[in-house]
Design an enzyme around this catalytic site. Structure first.
Site, short mmCIF file in Angstrom:
data_model
loop_
_atom_site.label_atom_id
_atom_site.label_comp_id
_atom_site.label_asym_id
_atom_site.label_seq_id
_atom_site.Cartn_x
_atom_site.Cartn_y
_atom_site.Cartn_z
N GLU A 447 32.24 -8.06 -49.50
CA GLU A 447 31.72 -7.84 -48.02
C GLU A 447 32.89 -8.22 -47.11
O GLU A 447 33.81 -9.20 -47.14
CB GLU A 447 30.61 -8.87 -47.91
CG GLU A 447 29.91 -8.83 -46.57
CD GLU A 447 28.68 -9.96 -46.47
OE1 GLU A 447 28.41 -10.47 -45.10
OE2 GLU A 447 28.06 -10.27 -47.45
N GLU A 452 30.96 -10.94 -36.42
CA GLU A 452 29.39 -11.70 -36.23
C GLU A 452 29.51 -12.65 -35.13
O GLU A 452 30.40 -13.33 -34.70
CB GLU A 452 29.27 -12.58 -37.49
CG GLU A 452 29.13 -11.94 -38.83
CD GLU A 452 28.83 -12.62 -40.12
OE1 GLU A 452 27.57 -12.86 -40.44
OE2 GLU A 452 29.80 -13.19 -40.60
#
Length: 566
Positions: A447, A452
């Site tokens: 990932e 974020e």
């Protein structure tokens, strides 16, 4: 986005030779043609470092030689500064690698000295661009100094995450190549159960760093333990590379054999410390074996990869990787400008809707058919989080991805986004390994979190990598302070190739993940395959924390565009 249990941070590994372990040094494996590997020794690790100044107590000079790309040295806010490392003894130096923070130097020199008094200049530039720099040098020095004279950001000083000095280098035996890929393998025992399915011997030779061999939990957590490979014909071995799982060997030998019965040791250590061992050892045989005699823990032995290099044998070449892009990459291979009419939906030729109940303790339901995602008629996609009863939940939002529409390996992946503010909101722009679609579970597929942001503090952001050995709260990444990101659009990007990933915010580097560093400090680098792109806005969860009465609904994540260049 996913946040399972943390893994402990580990120091950089050392380079191992056939005659002795060079204690305290580091192995750095560089790419070389025809499968050969070039090895250098990192000689500055944890050596005494001094500087003209430090910005504050949390950014001392020692933080730039600690092997941790999450700590850094930063100077006072002035143009004339210097940083120096003492190697302890005169050393033939071959290269300096600098991983700059955003406050880099446009102009600087590198000087060498054997006595700390008389210095000679080895390198100079007035056009530094920051990021990750690799600077070839030639000379002998005990002291290596960088003199910094012009700042990229005049309001700050200078800062780098790591300042690394290397010695040695050069390729292995001419014509050396990977000999062990996809060759028959055997082991003392193999684990093949619900905890490791399968962890058979062949997994150490499949050139897949997300699969591994492990000794059986039933009868294999004993000494000795071994794994061997049949190279198919007699070979001249010149190098062995071991990428250990945490169940590593403290004491082991590398052995060769002509018949898999009579073994000759070509390397031995009693001070193994796991992670990545690059062993320059010479021997002749058809079979090569790691023979472990002392385990690091109550568990057995486990290897992600066991790679044998040399000449001869009967080698099979692994699948070729795509060529590395040249940055700045300019060939546009994917684009969505989101220029549709107000209320129109994302293009299903490019995007897959990802409905359902999310992970990580989030409270929203991702609606199907893009019910929570549409164009605003002004050139942006709107991903909207609402307070709305749906499928037994009280909140809805959207998650969309390019799975089975567009996959990519290497290049520049970027998006221009405006994030929402509010407790419990969690916008993200990220990528998942495409083998997830074929059943490989997270985090073995890999990932890449390009961005974020947590709505409770929109003046900082995160860029993080997740893999089997480092994931969730223990992911390999960086939190960085910035302006209030909810007030305007900002461009997040990753420049990704076979050597690492450079994460950017508004064209400023915020984090660099070097493949060599990750392998030597955290575990396997599992990102050399195809990934797909994801956009989503989560509500609540383990990472952002809960929503509360102040959280605004509806809240919007606005995406101006998504571009991918190669």
């Amino acid at each position: 986005m996913s946040m399972p249990a943390a893994r402990k941070h580990r120091p950089l590994r050392r380079l191992l030779t056939a005659t002795a372990a060079l204690t305290g040094l580091v192995a750095v494996l560089l790419s070389a043609p025809s499968g050969a590997q070039a090895a250098e020794t990192l000689v500055s690790q944890n050596k005494p470092a001094t500087a003209s100044s430090s910005e504050w107590a949390g950014t001392p000079a020692s933080a730039a030689v600690d092997g941790d790309n999450g700590t850094r040295w930063s100077s006072a806010f002035a143009a004339a500064q210097w940083f120096q490392v003492d190697l302890g003894a005169p050393t033939a130096v071959s290269r300096v690698a600098i991983n700059w923070e955003g406050a880099y130097a446009k102009a600087f020199t590198i000087q060498l000295s054997t006595d700390g008094s008389a210095y000679t200049q080895a390198y100079a530039t007035t056009t530094g661009t920051g990021g990750a720099q690799s600077i070839p040098l030639s000379g002998t020095a005990r002291y290596v100094r960088i003199n910094l004279t012009q700042r990229a950001l005049d309001i700050y000083g200078y800062s780098f995450w790591e300042f690394q000095v290397f010695s040695g280098g050069g390729t292995t035996t001419p014509g050396a190549r990977l000999l062990s890929y996809a060759k028959p393998a055997r082991a003392s025992t193999e684990q093949n159960d619900v905890n490791c399915n399968p962890c058979t011997a062949d997994k150490a030779f499949d050139n897949d760093p997300a699969s591994r061999w492990a000794t059986s939990s039933t009868n294999g957590w004993v000494d000795p333990g071994w794994i061997q490979v049949d190279l198919g014909a007699t070979a001249q071995v010149s190098q062995v590379v071991l990428q250990w799982d945490p169940a590593y060997a403290k004491a082991y030998q590398i052995q060769v054999s002509a018949d898999a019965v009579n073994w000759t040791s070509i390397y031995s250590t009693t001070t193994g410390d796991g992670l990545k061992d690059v062993i320059n050892a010479t021997g002749t045989g058809r079979y090569v074996r790691m023979y472990g005699t002392a385990r690091s823990s109550a568990y057995g032995y486990s290897l992600w990869e066991f790679s044998v290099y040399g000449t001869g044998g009967n080698p099979v070449d692994p699948p070729a990787k795509p060529a590395d892009p040249t940055f700045p990459a300019t060939r546009l291979v994917f684009a969505d400008e989101f220029n549709g009419a107000a209320g129109s939906k994302p293009d299903t030729a490019k995007w897959t809707y990802d409905p359902g109940v999310p992970q990580n303790g989030e409270v929203q339901y991702y609606t199907p058919n893009s019910e929570n995602a549409s164009m605003n008629g002004s050139g942006s996609l709107v991903i909207q989080a609402r307070k709305q009863d749906y499928e037994g939940r009280q909140y809805t939002s959207a998650r969309m991805n390019t799975s089975n529409k567009f996959h990519v390996q290497y290049g520049k992946v970027e998006a221009r986004i405006k994030v929402p503010k509010g407790n419990g909101l969690w916008p993200a722009f990220w990528m998942m390994g495409a083998d997830f679609l074929n059943g490989r579970p997270w985090p073995y597929n890999g990932e890449i979190d390009i961005m974020e942001v947590l709505g409770r503090n929109t003046s900082e952001a995160y860029s993080t990598l997740h893999a089997p050995a480092y994931n969730g709260a223990g992911g390999y990444g960086q939190k960085y302070a910035t302006v209030d990101l909810s007030q305007d659009y900002h461009v997040w990007a990753v420049e990704w190739d076979s050597k690492g990933m450079r994460f950017l915010l508004d064209n400023r580097e915020v984090f660099y993940a070097a493949k060599d560093t990750v392998e030597n400090t955290r575990g396997p680098w599992i990102y050399d395959h195809q990934f797909y792109v994801i956009l989503n806005l989560a509500v609540g969860g383990d990472f952002p924390g809960p929503i509360d009465a102040t959280t605004p609904f509806p809240s919007q994540m606005l995406v101006d565009y998504v571009h991918v260049y190669q």
